[in-house]
Design a protein around this motif. Structure first.
Motif, PDB file in Angstrom:
ATOM      1  N   ARG A 204       6.230  16.906   8.876  1.00 15.56           N
ATOM      2  CA  ARG A 204       6.212  17.617   7.584  1.00 15.56           C
ATOM      3  C   ARG A 204       6.537  16.649   6.455  1.00 15.56           C
ATOM      4  N   ARG A 205       7.492  15.740   6.697  1.00 18.54           N
ATOM      5  CA  ARG A 205       7.859  14.765   5.670  1.00 18.54           C
ATOM      6  C   ARG A 205       6.835  13.644   5.541  1.00 18.54           C
ATOM      7  N   TYR A 206       6.271  13.239   6.684  1.00 20.92           N
ATOM      8  CA  TYR A 206       5.384  12.070   6.682  1.00 20.92           C
ATOM      9  C   TYR A 206       4.068  12.405   7.394  1.00 20.92           C
ATOM     10  N   PRO A 207       3.242  13.224   6.756  1.00 22.51           N
ATOM     11  CA  PRO A 207       2.012  13.689   7.421  1.00 22.51           C
ATOM     12  C   PRO A 207       0.992  12.590   7.703  1.00 22.51           C
ATOM     13  N   SER A 208       1.118  11.437   7.064  1.00 22.21           N
ATOM     14  CA  SER A 208       0.142  10.369   7.269  1.00 22.21           C
ATOM     15  C   SER A 208       0.513   9.432   8.430  1.00 22.21           C
TER      16      SER A 208
ATOM     17  N   PHE B  94      14.433  -2.072  17.295  1.00 26.09           N
ATOM     18  CA  PHE B  94      13.271  -2.488  16.523  1.00 26.09           C
ATOM     19  C   PHE B  94      13.382  -3.983  16.238  1.00 26.09           C
ATOM     20  N   ALA B  95      12.269  -4.579  15.892  1.00 23.94           N
ATOM     21  CA  ALA B  95      12.250  -6.016  15.629  1.00 23.94           C
ATOM     22  C   ALA B  95      13.062  -6.333  14.387  1.00 23.94           C
ATOM     23  N   GLY B  96      13.917  -7.332  14.494  1.00 24.47           N
ATOM     24  CA  GLY B  96      14.760  -7.712  13.364  1.00 24.47           C
ATOM     25  C   GLY B  96      14.020  -8.627  12.412  1.00 24.47           C
ATOM     26  N   GLN B  97      13.309  -8.046  11.480  1.00 28.65           N
ATOM     27  CA  GLN B  97      12.563  -8.833  10.509  1.00 28.65           C
ATOM     28  C   GLN B  97      12.873  -8.335   9.104  1.00 28.65           C
ATOM     29  N   LYS B  98      12.766  -9.237   8.160  1.00 27.37           N
ATOM     30  CA  LYS B  98      13.121  -8.894   6.781  1.00 27.37           C
ATOM     31  C   LYS B  98      12.205  -7.815   6.228  1.00 27.37           C
ATOM     32  N   LEU B  99      10.931  -7.893   6.578  1.00 24.11           N
ATOM     33  CA  LEU B  99       9.948  -6.977   6.013  1.00 24.11           C
ATOM     34  C   LEU B  99       9.523  -5.983   7.096  1.00 24.11           C
ATOM     35  N   LEU B 100      10.236  -4.876   7.217  1.00 30.21           N
ATOM     36  CA  LEU B 100       9.946  -3.873   8.233  1.00 30.21           C
ATOM     37  C   LEU B 100       8.898  -2.902   7.691  1.00 30.21           C
ATOM     38  N   PRO B 101       7.881  -2.541   8.493  1.00 29.02           N
ATOM     39  CA  PRO B 101       6.878  -1.579   8.008  1.00 29.02           C
ATOM     40  C   PRO B 101       7.530  -0.284   7.554  1.00 29.02           C
ATOM     41  N   GLN B 102       6.999   0.307   6.496  1.00 29.22           N
ATOM     42  CA  GLN B 102       7.564   1.546   5.979  1.00 29.22           C
ATOM     43  C   GLN B 102       7.564   2.657   7.009  1.00 29.22           C
ATOM     44  N   LYS B 103       6.502   2.752   7.825  1.00 32.54           N
ATOM     45  CA  LYS B 103       6.443   3.801   8.839  1.00 32.54           C
ATOM     46  C   LYS B 103       7.594   3.663   9.830  1.00 32.54           C
TER      47      LYS B 103
ATOM     48  N   THR C 185       0.824  -1.202   0.000  1.00 35.25           N
ATOM     49  CA  THR C 185       0.000   0.000   0.000  1.00 35.25           C
ATOM     50  C   THR C 185       0.861   1.256   0.000  1.00 35.25           C
ATOM     51  N   SER C 186       1.959   1.211   0.765  1.00 39.70           N
ATOM     52  CA  SER C 186       2.812   2.391   0.882  1.00 39.70           C
ATOM     53  C   SER C 186       3.541   2.718  -0.416  1.00 39.70           C
ATOM     54  N   LEU C 187       3.657   1.737  -1.309  1.00 40.94           N
ATOM     55  CA  LEU C 187       4.282   2.013  -2.605  1.00 40.94           C
ATOM     56  C   LEU C 187       3.459   3.003  -3.411  1.00 40.94           C
ATOM     57  N   ARG C 188       2.145   3.019  -3.138  1.00 38.88           N
ATOM     58  CA  ARG C 188       1.248   3.915  -3.881  1.00 38.88           C
ATOM     59  C   ARG C 188       1.035   5.240  -3.152  1.00 38.88           C
ATOM     60  N   SER C 189       1.512   5.325  -1.919  1.00 39.97           N
ATOM     61  CA  SER C 189       1.298   6.540  -1.137  1.00 39.97           C
ATOM     62  C   SER C 189       2.410   6.687  -0.115  1.00 39.97           C
ATOM     63  N   GLN C 190       2.308   7.729   0.688  1.00 41.05           N
ATOM     64  CA  GLN C 190       3.300   7.956   1.726  1.00 41.05           C
ATOM     65  C   GLN C 190       3.150   6.927   2.846  1.00 41.05           C
ATOM     66  N   PRO C 191       4.237   6.677   3.599  1.00 47.18           N
ATOM     67  CA  PRO C 191       4.116   5.817   4.786  1.00 47.18           C
ATOM     68  C   PRO C 191       3.026   6.347   5.710  1.00 47.18           C
ATOM     69  N   ALA C 192       2.240   5.456   6.267  1.00 45.50           N
ATOM     70  CA  ALA C 192       1.100   5.872   7.068  1.00 45.50           C
ATOM     71  C   ALA C 192       0.893   4.910   8.223  1.00 45.50           C
TER      72      ALA C 192
END
Length: 307
Positions: free
Chosen positions: A116-120, A274-283, A84-91
């Protein structure tokens, strides 16, 4: 049945040990969580929990299902969120734990630029002087120092975790001469209990030449809060050993000064965890990168160093 929601309710209930706590973490009612778990059990045709008025525990089938499902659900949720974040800003809500004084003095001032950089992204910051369980308590990240790093957790260093001795000028004028660590036993100590153990931890001073000396003072008072220790030192009640993060505010005011300024305690590093996982949330990923960038650009690591 919304299978993903039902599985998440089951996993959070198993981790929390109750429907009520799982509901609090998920933003649902305990009744809704219980119904979702019941629907999952009906769908699988197996009982996952032993229920009583006082306790919620996993059945043997529940233990097997939790072991197989927990990692898969997390990976799937992260994959969906990152897609989802690929289509929009991290949220999303960003839940972070940090020390009270450190967060107020050094992290909150960074919020304006971050938003200011990540309003979502919506910060949900918890100011706790303790080590949190990232997974069990649902935190995206934590900032602190002197923590043991559990398996599966990654730490990125931000600044040194140094401690310095502080006292008010009026105390030093009236107290015994203080020229070296060997003179400390003659002085009133404002000591701080560890929030983890409740005990006063023994510390070792060092100087630039690498010489070591123990911190030994007469116990005048003991606090559980380093901020209170700084205020007591400011009032001329004795000598406090506090982190440079706590000390800087009072040093800038000029109401205290460093005692034995060539000596300090090296307590490791202040890090972001932070949790050491391959797929970290964009936020979470952008927050980690932002904090490390700001600490470098604003010279915060140097500011928090005792050297």
């Amino acid at each position: 049945m919304d299978t993903l929601n039902c599985i998440e309710c089951f996993i959070r209930s198993a981790q929390a040990g109750s429907f009520a706590e799982a509901a609090r973490r998920l933003g649902l009612t305990p009744a809704a969580v219980g119904k979702n778990v019941a629907r999952l059990e009906a769908s699988l045709d197996v009982r996952l929990f032993h229920r009583s008025t006082r306790k919620l525990s996993l059945t043997e089938a529940g233990e097997y299902f939790l072991a197989d499902a927990a990692g898969g659900l997390s990976a799937l949720q992260l994959a969906m969120g990152n897609l989802t974040s690929l289509r929009s800003q991290p949220a999303g809500t960003l839940k972070v734990s940090m020390g009270l004084s450190f967060g107020r003095e050094y992290m909150v001032p960074l919020l304006g630029e971050f938003l200011r950089r990540y309003p979502s992204i919506m910060p949900d910051w918890h100011f706790d002087n303790r080590q949190v369980d990232l997974v069990a308590e649902g935190f995206d990240a934590a900032i602190g120092g002197g923590f043991d790093i559990p398996q599966g957790v990654v730490a990125r260093e931000l600044a040194p975790a140094h401690r310095v001795l502080l006292a008010a000028p009026q105390y030093l004028e009236q107290a015994a001469p203080l020229d070296s660590p060997a003179d400390l036993p003659q002085h009133a100590g404002i000591l701080i209990r560890s929030p983890q153990t409740g005990r006063v931890r023994p510390w070792t001073l060092r100087n630039r030449e690498g010489l070591l000396a123990s911190v030994e003072m007469k116990t005048r008072m003991t606090f559980s809060d380093p901020e209170a220790a700084c205020v007591a030192a400011e009032a001329g009640l004795g000598i406090a050993l506090v982190s440079t993060g706590h000390a800087q505010t009072y040093l800038r005011r000029g109401t205290v000064q460093r005692v034995l300024p060539d000596w300090y305690v090296d307590a490791g590093a202040i890090s972001i965890y932070f949790a050491g996982q391959k797929l970290l949330p964009q936020k979470t990923r952008v927050f980690i990168d932002f904090v490390r960038e700001q600490f470098q650009q604003q010279g915060l690591a140097k500011l928090l160093s005792a050297l």
